[in-house]
Design a protein around this motif. Structure first.
Motif, mmCIF file in Angstrom:
data_model
loop_
_atom_site.group_PDB
_atom_site.id
_atom_site.type_symbol
_atom_site.label_atom_id
_atom_site.label_comp_id
_atom_site.label_asym_id
_atom_site.label_seq_id
_atom_site.Cartn_x
_atom_site.Cartn_y
_atom_site.Cartn_z
ATOM 1 N N PHE A 27 0.665 17.656 1.732
ATOM 2 C CA PHE A 27 -0.297 16.610 2.100
ATOM 3 C C PHE A 27 0.077 15.279 1.471
ATOM 4 C CE2 PHE A 27 -4.179 14.229 0.899
ATOM 5 C CZ PHE A 27 -4.645 13.919 2.169
ATOM 6 N N TYR A 28 0.048 14.235 2.303
ATOM 7 C CA TYR A 28 0.214 12.861 1.847
ATOM 8 C C TYR A 28 -1.032 12.062 2.185
ATOM 9 C CZ TYR A 28 5.339 13.214 1.198
ATOM 10 O OH TYR A 28 6.600 13.546 0.774
ATOM 11 N N ASP A 29 -1.479 11.224 1.236
ATOM 12 C CA ASP A 29 -2.493 10.211 1.529
ATOM 13 C C ASP A 29 -1.840 8.861 1.280
ATOM 14 O OD1 ASP A 29 -4.593 8.388 1.629
ATOM 15 O OD2 ASP A 29 -6.049 9.815 0.823
ATOM 16 N N ASP A 30 -1.551 8.155 2.353
ATOM 17 C CA ASP A 30 -0.825 6.894 2.218
ATOM 18 C C ASP A 30 -1.717 5.732 1.819
ATOM 19 O OD1 ASP A 30 2.010 7.467 2.779
ATOM 20 O OD2 ASP A 30 1.201 8.267 4.643
ATOM 21 N N THR A 32 -3.533 6.235 -1.092
ATOM 22 C CA THR A 32 -3.575 6.427 -2.546
ATOM 23 C C THR A 32 -2.219 6.772 -3.152
ATOM 24 O OG1 THR A 32 -4.058 8.798 -2.391
ATOM 25 C CG2 THR A 32 -5.942 7.287 -2.341
ATOM 26 N N GLU A 34 -0.997 9.798 -2.946
ATOM 27 C CA GLU A 34 -1.065 11.208 -3.331
ATOM 28 C C GLU A 34 -0.104 12.053 -2.501
ATOM 29 O OE1 GLU A 34 -4.332 14.881 -3.457
ATOM 30 O OE2 GLU A 34 -4.854 12.965 -2.519
ATOM 31 N N ARG A 35 0.544 12.994 -3.168
ATOM 32 C CA ARG A 35 1.315 14.034 -2.487
ATOM 33 C C ARG A 35 0.994 15.360 -3.147
ATOM 34 N NH1 ARG A 35 5.652 17.362 -3.091
ATOM 35 N NH2 ARG A 35 6.879 17.867 -1.208
ATOM 36 N N HIS A 73 -7.080 16.671 5.846
ATOM 37 C CA HIS A 73 -6.841 16.745 4.398
ATOM 38 C C HIS A 73 -6.540 18.190 4.068
ATOM 39 C CE1 HIS A 73 -7.795 16.520 0.052
ATOM 40 N NE2 HIS A 73 -7.701 15.206 0.168
ATOM 41 N N LEU A 124 -12.472 14.457 -2.596
ATOM 42 C CA LEU A 124 -11.165 14.214 -1.981
ATOM 43 C C LEU A 124 -10.278 13.350 -2.873
ATOM 44 C CD1 LEU A 124 -12.243 13.613 1.736
ATOM 45 C CD2 LEU A 124 -11.564 15.772 0.645
ATOM 46 N N CYS A 226 -0.374 14.142 7.078
ATOM 47 C CA CYS A 226 -0.396 12.770 6.566
ATOM 48 C C CYS A 226 -1.691 12.064 6.948
ATOM 49 C CB CYS A 226 0.792 11.987 7.117
ATOM 50 S SG CYS A 226 2.404 12.699 6.702
ATOM 51 N N ARG A 227 -2.413 11.623 5.945
ATOM 52 C CA ARG A 227 -3.612 10.820 6.154
ATOM 53 C C ARG A 227 -3.255 9.351 5.929
ATOM 54 N NH1 ARG A 227 -9.146 10.665 2.521
ATOM 55 N NH2 ARG A 227 -10.472 9.666 4.114
ATOM 56 N N HIS A 228 -3.813 8.489 6.754
ATOM 57 C CA HIS A 228 -3.535 7.044 6.677
ATOM 58 C C HIS A 228 -2.064 6.734 6.931
ATOM 59 C CE1 HIS A 228 -7.240 7.145 3.889
ATOM 60 N NE2 HIS A 228 -7.628 6.606 5.038
#
Length: 251
Positions: A27-30, A32, A34-35, A73, A124, A226-228
């Motif tokens: 999971f990536y949050d682009d 923040t 986060e990986r 997520h 989250l 991938c989020r965002h």
């Protein structure tokens, strides 16, 4: 995966038996940076703990409806498989007012208060962190889930023909989720074990759920969720495809 698998929870059990150490969800949050990478074993452990929370602490029963007000997520993927494990209906972006339980991210707490049953809140935050201040009227998932058991056994067998998922107004049984995920996998480019799909699709449609969870799980593949993703340029996406050894994308 085994031909006898009839529910998403069955698919996860088969994946765990086949190769527990391989990556399943990255999971990536682009927004923040986060990986998070979860192996089959780690993901299955989160699912078991969440299923025990549902069954023992929230007292849900097969057929109950759980409204999931959550984005694409890794923790949403966990909740989807936990619902399948217990035999409750995961209603993605469903109405809290008609749900037995609501599970909400930090941005939908006001809407979630329409649920008259149990309410669970997910911060989250990176590494599954808790809220700095627990939202009033909600159970903080990050506080409650660590103490739950690492193995899950449903009190009643899950019927694969019963409703298991509602998304974009359409209802699917557990068996239909598995069958459709398998049938659509070739068109997504998932050819079997070793396939790795990068998905930037939201979870509010079947297409997003199929690409971002069910089809990779049904074929022995894995997903880079991938989020965002729209916040980064094509160069970053290309670098991620290479570094994560992605074989196919859905955006």
């Amino acid at each position: 995966m085994n031909a006898t698998d009839r529910t998403p929870a069955d698919l996860l059990r088969s994946a765990l038996a086949a190769d527990p150490a391989r990556p399943l969800v990255t999971f990536y949050d682009d927004a923040t940076g986060e990986r998070v990478e979860l192996s089959v074993a780690t993901f299955a452990n989160w699912v078991a703990k969440t299923a025990n929370l549902l069954q023992d602490e929230l007292s849900v029963e097969p057929g109950d409806r759980v409204a999931l007000l959550l984005p694409a997520h890794w923790q949403t993927a966990v909740w989807l498989l936990a619902c399948s494990s217990v035999g409750v209906v995961a209603d993605v972006a469903g109405s809290p007012a008609v749900a037995d339980v609501v599970v909400s991210g930090p941005d939908t707490l006001d809407a979630a208060r329409a649920c008259s049953g149990e309410r669970v809140a997910l911060a989250l935050r990176p590494l599954g962190g808790r809220f700095p201040q627990p939202p009033e009227g909600f159970v903080d998932y990050a506080v409650e889930v660590p103490s739950q058991g690492d193995r899950f056994v449903p009190y009643a067998p899950v019927d694969p023909e019963e409703p298991a998922l509602i998304v974009a107004g359409r209802e699917f049984s557990g068996a239909e989720v598995v069958e459709r995920a398998r049938a659509e996998a070739p068109a997504l480019g998932l050819t079997g074990p070793g396939s790795r799909l990068l998905s930037g699709l939201p979870y509010v449609t079947w297409e997003g759920l199929g690409a971002g969870l069910y089809a990779p799980l049904a074929t022995g593949g894995s997903v880079v969720l991938c989020r965002h993703l729209d916040r980064v340029g094509e160069e970053i996406v290309a670098e991620r495809v290479e570094s994560e050894r992605v074989t196919v994308t859905a955006r």
